[in-house]
Scaffold this active site. Sequence first.
Site, short mmCIF file in Angstrom:
data_model
loop_
_atom_site.label_atom_id
_atom_site.label_comp_id
_atom_site.label_asym_id
_atom_site.label_seq_id
_atom_site.Cartn_x
_atom_site.Cartn_y
_atom_site.Cartn_z
N GLU A 286 0.78 -1.32 -0.02
CA GLU A 286 -0.13 0.02 0.10
C GLU A 286 0.93 1.33 0.21
OE1 GLU A 286 -1.76 3.24 0.79
OE2 GLU A 286 -1.62 2.56 2.67
N CYS A 320 -2.50 8.14 4.25
CA CYS A 320 -2.47 7.74 2.79
C CYS A 320 -3.81 8.39 2.16
CB CYS A 320 -2.30 6.62 2.60
SG CYS A 320 -3.07 5.23 3.69
#
Length: 515
Positions: A286, A320
């Site tokens: 990720e 994020c």
Amino acid sequence: MLQEYRNEPFTDFSKEENYTAFQAALDKVQSELGREYKIIIGDERIQTDRTMKSLNPSNLDQVVGVAYEANVDLAEKAMQVALSTFETWKKYSPAARARILFKTSAIMRRRKHEFSAWMVLEAGKSWAEADADTAEAIDFMEFYGREMIRISESQPLTRIPGEDNELTYIPLGVGVVIPPWNFPLAITVGMTTAAIVSGNTVILKPASPTNVIAAKFMEILEEAGCPSGVVSYLPGPGAEVGEYLVTHPKTRFISFTGSRAVGLRINELAAKTVPGQKWIKRVVAEMGGKDAIVVNNDADLDLAVDSIVKAAFSFAGQKCSACSRAIIHQDVYDQVLEGVVAKAKELKVGNTTDLGVDLGPVVDDKAYNKILEYIEIGKQEGRLMAGGGKAEGNGYYIEPTVFADVDPQARISQEEIFGPVVAFHKANDFDHALEIANNTDYGLTGAVLTRSRANLEKAREEFHVGNLYFNRKCTGALVGVHPFGGFNMSGTDSKAGGRDYLLLFTQAKMVSEAL
């Protein structure tokens, strides 16, 4: 019989008893600052001649802890212990492995405020952000434990006469887990426990700014009865220890959360087959985002302003999933911009030991300097409306910053800043807004605020992100509710906290017997 999975509730700090309990936890943790944390490999606790201090980003005079750093020799030692332990750990029943997660979760729940307090001091999280992080860590263990039990049950196959057929999910081997500092408990716990409950052994290389929180997790894993060697705790430089393990022929998988540059480097190294390797390494990655909130001219504008402010500035934008682009229909652009600017200017920046702080510091000097550089770039690329520099205090404090009238191709619109900075873009219409939203290399989260069902359905089809939210902010994914992972340069779309996540750490074995 296990209870049905439920998300861990968040703490209401407006209640006096909760406020008092959290303050007591902060006092307890502050009395333990400055301790040393040794490398853990099997039954050994190892000191080296290299250490790294973890500083409180809210108070740079305060040392949270000191972690001993590993080298390549210790990385090899950890690998050999993990390989040996795998031979026994893989034979534990899925239910037995799950029980260790449930026990660890129970311990963490009892010490919930203590773990949150460590994050307030080591990661600069506000009380609420730290509490949510701990709750998510608990959720991951509860969810993945149940998932392992579920996928270990008899799998539905088409049955034919004369054969007995069985499909099972077996572990892969030794994995390297490299978590980020921004969710130093939740993501560290989630990545690690997903791998071990699936029957793998893990070498955990925590993020350097938050080595202490990872060490605290190791303590309760051991208390819960996790056998030594199942998880090794190996702080150290990523370029040395991390790369050695990523390229090791016995590494079966790498689970990574962090920057795009590091993630791509890991993927590149892992793709190269080396002597002694007899599998294709898996990479679960990720790698961040450049997330947008789209506001149409028929949206609830108060909700839009609130959503942008919370998604852009919570935890100083160090998520994020944070909103770094606000894409607003031209009819309501000025109104939404004015509302966000006004709220941004009201936000209180300061030491997160204070409950009344809205956002604390960024994590370290590297992040601090990088974000300030991007703010200077933004001053050339847009109209500065709020913030634009350092905030007061003996920490890595940055003002919540808003830029208006930014070109979608500008650097602050395309590159991940990972700080409290949001760029406003004016859209001619809804189609134009979606075009701008999709105009980055990333594809992690996004949000659309509109009352139009037709526009929502269009966005459902055309907004290319892994996690898309309607009429709410683009942050705040819950385990089991919003499986999390993104497209494009945001990673491998691993969907952490989802029902297919454990399959990434297993391989399916089919056995057919003629009757």
